[in-house]
Design an enzyme around this catalytic site. Structure first.
Site, PDB file in Angstrom:
ATOM      1  CE1 TYR A 236      -3.987  -1.949   5.489  1.00  0.00           C
ATOM      2  CE2 TYR A 236      -3.331   0.239   4.763  1.00  0.00           C
ATOM      3  CZ  TYR A 236      -3.734  -1.042   4.468  1.00  0.00           C
ATOM      4  OH  TYR A 236      -3.878  -1.416   3.148  1.00  0.00           O
TER       5      TYR A 236
ATOM      6  CE  LYS B 201      -1.713  -4.211   3.576  1.00  0.00           C
ATOM      7  NZ  LYS B 201      -2.051  -5.491   2.948  1.00  0.00           N
TER       8      LYS B 201
ATOM      9  CB  SER C 233      -0.851  -0.014   1.278  1.00  0.00           C
ATOM     10  OG  SER C 233      -1.480   1.229   1.451  1.00  0.00           O
TER      11      SER C 233
END
Ligand code: NAD
Length: 344
Positions: A150, A154, A123
């Site tokens: 988050y 990643k 991402s």
């Protein structure tokens, strides 16, 4: 050099979700045999129209091994995971368990079953406040400063995958998506997140009078109209990037991280205007304060995707994205919106 040939069986973790379902469709159209592995925590059985659905959790390596064995899996595309940034702030442990430990479990099963090619959903969140000027594009080598747990997960997955490629001879491509948007023009699959946090579906819901008025988070950024800039990429262009990443020749042990975006920044106001144009009516909206950690601009430098993967966006103009999103959001086949059966 390793590459995956057409006809191969490809495990698609998270293939019942938004991007995974579009990629399973693209795989099938290209002659692959997608096998969806999903626990349906945020995905939909109705979205798994291409290839078999195996219900299972990525944190269960035995279930992954069984699926790989039963279906003679030769490669994996790994979408499964938790995606809501706000939830990651409230429950970082859960995100590390599902996203990071889940990816470890997948890598273990791949190694044990001799599956040597992985395409991973990374991402633009790995960049966070990348330290790039507000109107500059972000190259892969930019500083990584995720602004949420988050994004941390990643980046941690990328590091772990890269180390396992070197140690065990796998080859992998991490695709750093910018803002996935739109839907397949058929209208049979589309975006269905619960809760929905993405701008285009929220703007459409507001315009249809079906949701709350849209909140624009901040209009005092250092951009031409004061609202944030993002790089919107049509989900079918994203699906095509996964096929290209599966098929690219890579040496054993190679790990590549590649931006997937258009290189064009669109402001929140431009998106709202595009939705209003497509709907033929205004989108009710109000301006609120900035959200903590929202970068001014997140726009890809897509040079590497072109050079390594031969990939370029084909249907990612803002008007095409909004047109296809609207066809889906007006009458979604599944998800929360389908229950209220909105009509344009
Ligand atoms: P989604 O929620 O629609 O899909 C995720 C899928 O993973 C769902 O089908 C869910 O049921 C499944 N899943 C979750 N936890 C699981 C587990 N423990 N075991 C098995 N299956 C599990 O999300 P999406 O928008 O399609 O995103 C797919 C991937 O792309 C995610 O990894 C996300 O982080 C990444 N990504 C998405 C965007 C975006 O704009 N949507 C941007 C960048 C990266």
């Amino acid at each position: 050099m390793t590459r995956v040939a057409s006809g191969a069986s490809v495990l698609v973790t998270g293939g019942a979700g938004y991007i995974g379902a579009h990629t399973a469709q693209a795989l099938s159209a290209r002659g692959y045999r997608p096998v969806v592995f999903d626990n349906l925590s945020s995905g939909f059985r109705e979205a798994t129209r291409w290839g078999e659905l195996v219900e299972g959790d990525i944190r269960d390596p035995a279930a992954l091994r069984r699926a790989m064995q039963t279906h003679g899996v030769e490669a994996v595309i790994h979408f499964a995971g938790l995606i809501e940034v706000g939830r990651s702030v409230a429950s970082p442990d859960l995100f590390w368990e599902v996203n990071v430990a889940g990816t470890t479990s997948l890598l273990t099963a791949m190694r044990e079953h001799g599956v040597a090619r992985l395409v991973f959903s990374s991402s633009a969140a790995v960049y966070g406040q990348a330290g790039i000027g507000p109107l500059e594009t972000i190259p892969e080598a930019a500083r990584k400063a995720p602004s949420s747990p988050y994004g941390d997960t990643k980046l941690a997955c990328e590091w772990m995958i890269s180390a396992q490629c070197r140690a065990y001879g796998l080859s992998a491509v991490a695709l750093r998506y910018f803002n996935a948007a739109g839907a397949d023009p058929s209208g049979i699959i589309g975006e269905a997140h619960e809760p929905e946090t993405h701008l285009i579906p929220l703007a459409i819901a507001a315009g249809l009078g079906d949701g709350k008025p849209l909140t624009i988070f901040g209009d005092d950024f250092d951009t031409p109209d004061g609202t944030c800039l993002r790089d919107y990429i049509h989900v079918n262009d994203l699906a095509a990037a996964h096929i290209a990443a599966l098929e690219v020749d890579l040496a054993a042990c190679a790990f590549e991280a590649v931006n997937i975006g258009t290189g064009q920044g669109r402001s929140v106001r431009e998106v709202v205007q595009a939705v209003a144009r497509a709907l033929g009516r205004p989108v009710p909206h109000a301006t609120g304060p900035r959200r903590a950690g929202d970068p001014t601009s997140l726009v890809a430098d897509p040079t590497r995707a072109r050079e390594l993967l031969g990939w370029e966006p084909a249907c990612s103009s803002l008007d095409e994205i909004v047109r296809d999103a609207l066809r889906w959001e007006g009458q979604p086949a599944y998800g929360a919106g389908s229950r209220s059966a909105r009509k344009i």
